[in-house]
Each structure stands twice: as structure tokens, then as C-alpha cells.
Design a protein around this motif. Structure first.
Motif, PDB file in Angstrom:
ATOM      1  N   GLN A 264      38.214  48.227  42.562  1.00  0.00           N
ATOM      2  CA  GLN A 264      39.514  47.596  42.333  1.00  0.00           C
ATOM      3  C   GLN A 264      39.473  46.693  41.109  1.00  0.00           C
ATOM      4  N   ALA A 265      38.420  45.886  40.982  1.00  0.00           N
ATOM      5  CA  ALA A 265      38.310  45.000  39.824  1.00  0.00           C
ATOM      6  C   ALA A 265      38.280  45.807  38.524  1.00  0.00           C
ATOM      7  N   ILE A 266      37.570  46.924  38.538  1.00  0.00           N
ATOM      8  CA  ILE A 266      37.491  47.776  37.344  1.00  0.00           C
ATOM      9  C   ILE A 266      38.844  48.388  37.015  1.00  0.00           C
ATOM     10  N   LEU A 267      39.507  48.942  38.052  1.00  0.00           N
ATOM     11  CA  LEU A 267      40.788  49.616  37.832  1.00  0.00           C
ATOM     12  C   LEU A 267      41.878  48.631  37.417  1.00  0.00           C
ATOM     13  N   GLU A 268      41.992  47.514  38.136  1.00  0.00           N
ATOM     14  CA  GLU A 268      43.072  46.561  37.875  1.00  0.00           C
ATOM     15  C   GLU A 268      42.886  45.846  36.541  1.00  0.00           C
ATOM     16  N   SER A 269      41.641  45.615  36.150  1.00  0.00           N
ATOM     17  CA  SER A 269      41.392  44.865  34.910  1.00  0.00           C
ATOM     18  C   SER A 269      41.171  45.759  33.708  1.00  0.00           C
ATOM     19  N   ASN A 270      41.137  47.102  33.930  1.00  0.00           N
ATOM     20  CA  ASN A 270      40.815  48.044  32.860  1.00  0.00           C
ATOM     21  C   ASN A 270      39.470  47.684  32.235  1.00  0.00           C
TER      22      ASN A 270
ATOM     23  N   ASN B  52      41.559  36.640  36.204  1.00  0.00           N
ATOM     24  CA  ASN B  52      42.212  37.346  37.316  1.00  0.00           C
ATOM     25  C   ASN B  52      41.826  38.826  37.305  1.00  0.00           C
ATOM     26  N   VAL B  53      40.591  39.144  37.721  1.00  0.00           N
ATOM     27  CA  VAL B  53      40.080  40.512  37.604  1.00  0.00           C
ATOM     28  C   VAL B  53      40.777  41.488  38.553  1.00  0.00           C
ATOM     29  N   PHE B  54      41.409  40.995  39.608  1.00  0.00           N
ATOM     30  CA  PHE B  54      42.095  41.890  40.547  1.00  0.00           C
ATOM     31  C   PHE B  54      43.599  41.997  40.266  1.00  0.00           C
ATOM     32  N   GLY B  55      44.068  41.296  39.248  1.00  0.00           N
ATOM     33  CA  GLY B  55      45.479  41.384  38.883  1.00  0.00           C
ATOM     34  C   GLY B  55      46.415  40.867  39.960  1.00  0.00           C
ATOM     35  N   LEU B  56      45.982  39.858  40.730  1.00  0.00           N
ATOM     36  CA  LEU B  56      46.807  39.346  41.826  1.00  0.00           C
ATOM     37  C   LEU B  56      47.975  38.535  41.282  1.00  0.00           C
ATOM     38  N   GLU B  57      49.161  38.802  41.813  1.00  0.00           N
ATOM     39  CA  GLU B  57      50.366  38.113  41.376  1.00  0.00           C
ATOM     40  C   GLU B  57      50.621  36.873  42.231  1.00  0.00           C
ATOM     41  N   GLY B  58      51.403  35.934  41.665  1.00  0.00           N
ATOM     42  CA  GLY B  58      51.735  34.707  42.375  1.00  0.00           C
ATOM     43  C   GLY B  58      51.035  33.515  41.768  1.00  0.00           C
TER      44      GLY B  58
ATOM     45  N   LYS C  17      54.689  39.542  34.274  1.00  0.00           N
ATOM     46  CA  LYS C  17      54.525  39.154  35.676  1.00  0.00           C
ATOM     47  C   LYS C  17      53.935  37.750  35.779  1.00  0.00           C
ATOM     48  N   GLU C  18      54.270  37.078  36.880  1.00  0.00           N
ATOM     49  CA  GLU C  18      53.614  35.810  37.175  1.00  0.00           C
ATOM     50  C   GLU C  18      52.292  36.133  37.877  1.00  0.00           C
ATOM     51  N   LEU C  19      51.190  35.849  37.210  1.00  0.00           N
ATOM     52  CA  LEU C  19      49.876  36.198  37.724  1.00  0.00           C
ATOM     53  C   LEU C  19      49.068  34.941  38.034  1.00  0.00           C
ATOM     54  N   LYS C  20      48.231  35.032  39.034  1.00  0.00           N
ATOM     55  CA  LYS C  20      47.398  33.897  39.426  1.00  0.00           C
ATOM     56  C   LYS C  20      46.444  33.516  38.296  1.00  0.00           C
TER      57      LYS C  20
END
Length: 498
Positions: A95-101, A114-120, A142-145
Motif C-alpha cells: 500500500q505504501a508503495i502504491l499510494e506514494s508511487n 504521508n506514505v499511505f496517502g491518508l486524507e483528513g 485533497k486535504e491530506l494528513k
């Protein structure tokens, strides 16, 4: 006066500067758009061109990434957290690889991490940044953590996986846990349509895992303990009628059951109970185990053989019930006082005056616990802390919230509860609260103790132990104060605030 600035204040100052800059950029961009609103075709062409350039840049950057080094840097943080919390490290890494490219997306680098691309928001901190929707391929603002470190990002991801609820389901991502997912493929599939709307999300994760041998970082599922039945003949649920003054905690403590089981067996909404209500306190097998646990243990007088030389009471001519005290042949030598029990403070007499005096004067001092009063006080205070925390079950999570009216974040809840019960301020954030008492192991936690996630000095979450495997906490934005269980989301250490 202490002029030092806390870590939290430094972070807030930095965030204000960063967010002011970001919103200024956003406002400037909107103003620029308004000024050229008459031109429609050109902006659309430029936007398409920008997307194409972005994708091209990402592909170029991705091809130059040292993938093994990137995996190794993440694995050092992810692997121990996955093992402790019953998650697949391979899935987390994928997930970290995919979400962060592969770490190339802006939000995955410092200062956002934010390696997992979590929003909020994370502890009230966020940034407006571009993020590509994996389902549509479109890039949006997006608003990202916004985290202080990669360690914070990993810890927050674990908390999301272990505490997120939706539509009353407080184990929304439980399909990713090893206890429920037999393999990494099943865990990856459980993320599809929940973590991402992409119809190929699971397939992409599995491909990343297999191409990079990420299963090498997985460990066996941790053992989740469940009570073993002790009497197969007991099958009927055990019930109890709620009395005035009862609470969920007092009932579960009385019947030696976990708060999670009690809430589940009785389908409680907002953990409300009322006087006269009949509630289930054992589900057959569990009630048998509970009944066995609560059965009084036979006293030593019944099970211990009588001493070889009886001690006789001269007044009644009946053998006195002295047990566990070896009697020696010499009348001038007394039994070891460490093990001599006191029977209702009645002196034990025999035919030797010297022995009588020694037994009568030394036994009470040796067998009366010197800290019994303190232990009683501590237990009562711990019970009061839990009872106070139960009042706020269902209160909304609000970052920075410090009162029931505002809502609570995790440390706000613990601070407020302790202020109500003890009148003392244990601190307003987790690291300060670590120093409010004596550090203990999680397995030693009793009612009212604090439980912490993370390493001392860098904790990310805190809860109040209910004395068993349960705790009460304010989990994360979008949720409410609720019960949790250490078997599903495991703390790192505890603190006794006495």
C-alpha cells in the motif's frame, strides 16, 4: 517561569506557517482563474497537458527509484508494527508503495511523510496537495494528513486499520487482520472498495507483493486468547438484573467478563443500561468459565493435613485450627511467622508459656499487609476513573477537544477524566501524560491505568484501562469515545497514575 516551547507548540507554529502559505497559493490561483475566466478552451488544454506532464514525470521518477532501498527503509518501521497488531507487513508495504508511487508523490516526502496517502487531519495538521484518484486516474487537490515523521504515519495507519468504524461496525477493516484473513491475498481483497474504490486495487497490491517478495516481511498471526470452556454441560446464557448504581464497567468486573463481550451479547447502543434491565453476563461456555472463576476457594483448614504434634486449647480441650504452621519438637522454638495464619485475631495457646508469647506477639505483625490501605485506595480510585470515563462513551472525537461539550481527542479524554476524579492535571498531550506516574507492562494494567501506543517520548495514542483486556479511548476523527480491546489494538506500555 518556564519559557521552553513544547514539541506540540513547535508543530503548531510550523503548521500555521505552512497552511497559511498553502492557502495563500490556493487563493492566488483562484484569483488568477477569475481574471482569465473568459478563456475556456486554453485552460482546459493546459490542464490536460499538465496532467500528461505529471504522469510522464512520475513514470520517469519511478524508473530511477532504488526499489529495494525504499522497501528496506519502510520495512524497518512497518514490520514490527504489523507483527504487534496482527497485520500483514507485505500488504502494508504494498500500500505504501502504491499510494506514494514509490515515495515520489509530494505528500509522501518531507515535510508531510504521508506514505499511505491518508486524507483528513492528523492531530489537527493537514495540507492541501495534489493526489491522483486510483479509480479514475484524475489528479485532484485533497486535504491530506501532515505528519512529523514516517513513524507517525505508520502508527496512524495502524490505528485506522484497527479502530475505524462505519455504520456501527467498529472493525471496519478487520478483513485485513491475520486473525480473519488466511493470507495476504485475502487481506488485499478486503481493502478493495473500503480503502480504495479502484476495481483493480487488490490485484495491484498482490502484484507488488509478489514482484518484490514482500511476504519475506510477514510473520505468523499473533495468538488471540479466548476463554476455554470448563464445563461443557453449561450451555444456557447467564443473566443479571441491573441494580441502581450499576455501570457497564462494574457489571463486567463483577462477572469477570470483557466489556466488548458484554456490549456484543446485549446489543447495546451507546452502552446504555437501566435499572431493572436483564442483561447477559455469560454466553454458556463463558459463563461456565466465569462461574468456575468466581467459586470461592476452599480454605487451608480443609485441605491441609493436621500437624504431627497437635496444639491444644486449654479452655476447650479441642485442637485449635492452626494450619500451614510446622510444629517442631523443641518447645522453645516457634513456627516461622511468615506462614502462620491469624484466625480471627484469637491467640493460639499451648502448654508452653514462652511459645505462646512469641506466637501472640509476632504473628499479627508478620501477616498483616502494611500496604493494604493504600491498595484499597488505589483500587477504589481506579474504579472511579473507569466509571467517570464511561460517562463520556459516545462523545464525538474532536482534535484538541478537552471537555464533553467540545468533544474529546485521546489525551483530552484522559486529562479531563483524571481532573474530575483526582483534581490533578496529568498533562494535555500523550508525552506529558507518560510522566504522570510509574511505567508498567500492559499485562499488569489495572482499572484506571493509562495505556500508551508508541515509544516513550514519542507516543501517538492513549487510553484508560478497564482492568481486563479492555480500555476506553477516543480513537480518531469521525468516531466517538468507545471501548477497545488490547487483543485487537495492542498498546506498548502503561502508566499507573498513583
Amino acid at each position: 517561569m518556564d519559557t521552553r516551547v513544547s514539541r506540540s507548540q513547535l508543530r503548531q507554529q510550523r503548521r500555521r506557517q505552512t497552511n497559511n502559505y498553502l492557502y495563500l497559493k490556493k487563493s492566488t490561483a483562484l484569483l488568477g482563474t477569475a481574471l482569465v475566466a473568459a478563456s475556456v478552451v486554453a485552460p482546459l488544454m493546459n490542464a490536460s497537458q499538465a496532467d500528461a506532464e505529471t504522469n510522464s514525470d512520475a513514470s520517469t521518477a519511478n524508473s530511477s527509484v532504488d526499489k529495494q532501498s525504499y522497501i528496506s527503509s519502510l520495512a524497518g518501521m512497518i514490520e514490527p508494527e504489523a507483527e504487534k497488531n496482527d497485520l500483514y507487513a507485505s500488504v502494508m508495504l504494498a500500500q505504501a508503495i502504491l499510494e506514494s508511487n514509490w515515495g515520489q508523490n509530494e505528500f509522501a516526502k518531507g515535510p508531510y511523510f504521508n506514505v499511505f496517502g491518508l486524507e483528513g487531519q492528523y492531530e489537527g495538521n493537514s495540507a492541501i496537495l495534489p493526489k491522483t484518484n486510483l479509480a479514475t486516474g484524475l489528479t485532484e487537490q485533497k486535504e491530506l494528513k501532515d505528519y512529523d515523521s514516517y513513524e507517525d504515519a505508520v502508527a496512524d495507519y495502524v490505528q485506522v486499520m484497527k479502530t475505524t468504524e462505519e455504520n456501527g461496525d467498529d472493525q471496519y477493516f478487520s478483513g485485513t487482520w491475520k486473525h480473519f484473513a488466511d493470507n495476504y491475498q485475502a487481506a488485499a481483497q478486503a481493502l478493495q472498495d473500503r480503502f480504495s474504490e479502484s476495481s483493480t486495487y487488490a490485484q495491484e497490491l498482490i502484484q507488488i507483493i509478489e514482484e518484490n517478495n514482500l511476504t519475506n516481511y510477514d510473520t505468523p498471526a499473533k495468538e488471540i486468547t479466548t476463554p476455554a470452556p470448563t464445563n461443557e454441560a453449561v450451555v444456557a446464557p447467564e443473566t443479571y438484573t441491573v441494580q441502581s448504581g450499576d455501570s457497564v464497567w462494574s457489571i463486567t468486573n463483577q462477572h469477570n467478563i470483557s466489556t466488548n463481550d458484554f456490549v456484543s451479547w446485549n446489543n447495546l447502543q451507546d452502552n446504555d443500561i437501566y435499572t431493572g434491565q436483564t442483561v447477559v453476563v455469560g454466553n454458556g461456555e463463558d459463563s461456565a468459565a466465569s462461574a468456575t472463576t468466581n467459586t470461592p476457594v476452599a480454605t487451608p483448614e480443609v485441605t491441609t493435613p493436621a500437624p504431627t504434634t497437635p496444639v491444644v486449647d486449654n479452655n476447650t480441650n479441642v485442637e485449635a485450627p492452626v494450619v500451614d504452621t510446622p510444629v517442631v519438637e523443641s518447645p522453645t522454638v516457634t513456627a516461622p511467622v511468615e506462614t502462620a495464619p491469624v484466625e480471627e485475631n484469637t491467640p493460639v495457646e499451648n502448654n508452653n508459656t514462652v511459645a505462646d508469647e512469641q506466637v501472640n506477639t509476632t504473628t499479627p505483625e508478620a501477616t498483616t499487609p502494611t500496604d493494604n490501605g493504600q491498595a484499597t485506595t488505589d483500587n477504589a480510585r481506579g474504579e472511579a476513573v473507569v466509571a467517570e470515563a464511561e460517562k463520556y462513551l459516545g462523545t464525538d472525537y474532536v482534535w484538541g477537544g478537552r471537555t464533553p461539550e467540545q468533544g474529546f481527542d485521546c489525551s483530552g479524554l484522559t486529562q479531563y477524566v483524571y481532573q474530575q476524579v483526582t483534581g490533578e492535571d496529568i498533562g494535555s498531550w500523550t508525552v506529558a501524560q507518560e510522566s504522570s506516574g510509574t511505567q508498567i507492562a500492559v499485562s499488569d494494567a489495572q482499572a484506571g491505568d493509562l495505556l500508551f501506543w508508541g515509544q516513550p517520548g514519542a507516543t501517538t495514542h492513549v487510553a484508560i484501562s478497564t482492568g481486563d483486556t479492555g480500555y476506553i479511548h477516543a480513537p480518531q476523527p469521525g468516531q466517538e469515545v468507545k471501548y477497545g480491546d488490547t487483543q485487537w489494538y495492542t498498546p506498548d506500555f502503561g502508566v499507573r497514575v498513583y
